[in-house]
Design a protein around this motif. Structure first.
Motif: not given
Ligand code: URA
Length: 198
Positions: A33-44
């Motif tokens: 919930e408090k991640a330093t790093l957030l990766f954002i992909g495209e779609a499932p």
């Protein structure tokens, strides 16, 4: 129940576009919930739609290898997508679908407040690096409103196009340096809007 868990429940009930009506499972995202790093992909994709979890197919396996190269396990980072439901036949997400779904990712980011957002592929890149091309912007960081944004190729692209492997691997190896540089600047109480890597 945490605000993030509540958000997952809302995403799982969402029928705001056609994708929500035809999915098997919604894929809200997962991680601390408090991640330093957030990766954002495209779609499932197909695997994600079956399991309700992001990046669990071949691209996910490669993402885990990339994370291991910087001594991280997938459960130490947050992993999400621009859209939460699988487009039929894994087609590209439509602009209207991205627009309708953006409220979920926005809310997620507000709750997690990561130090760094890493975009994987063109669709998440477009959120933070509008009118740029991935070939120019990958491997570069910018800081805005106290979050570092960093663009990378999508792991699936590197799996399909061997020449991108070295590029994506080098870009991943730069992430700890960027975080360390940002930490140093914070300690010096400097507030640069732009990191030197950009
Ligand atoms: N590709 C994505 O962009 N996201 C996933 O969750 C899986 C594959």
């Amino acid at each position: 129940m945490s605000a993030l868990t509540e958000l997952y429940e809302q995403i799982e009930l969402c029928r705001d576009c056609e994708l929500g009506k035809h999915r098997n499972r919604a894929v809200p995202g997962e991680g601390p919930e408090k991640a330093t790093l957030l990766f954002i992909g495209e779609a499932p994709g197909w695997y994600e739609d079956q399991q309700g979890r992001p990046f669990v197919g071949p691209a996910g396996q490669y993402l885990e290898e990339l994370l291991a190269s910087i001594s991280l396990k997938r459960d130490q980072v947050y992993i999400a997508n621009v859209i939460k439901c699988r487009p039929p036949g894994n087609r590209d997400p439509l602009p209207a679908e991205i627009q309708t779904c953006s409220k979920w990712l926005n809310h997620q980011i507000d709750l997690i407040r990561p130090k760094m957002i890493v975009t994987l592929g063109r669709y998440s890149m477009a959120r933070y690096f509008p009118n740029q091309t991935i070939s120019k912007v990958h491997g570069k960081a910018k800081k805005q409103d106290n979050i570092i944004y960093y663009a990378m190729y999508h792991p699936a692209a590197a799996l399909h196009q061997g020449s991108l492997r070295k590029v994506i691997e080098a870009d991943m190896l730069t992430i700890p340096q960027i975080l360390a540089q940002a930490e140093k600047l914070n300690e010096a109480e400097a507030e640069p809007q732009q990191l030197s890597l950009f």
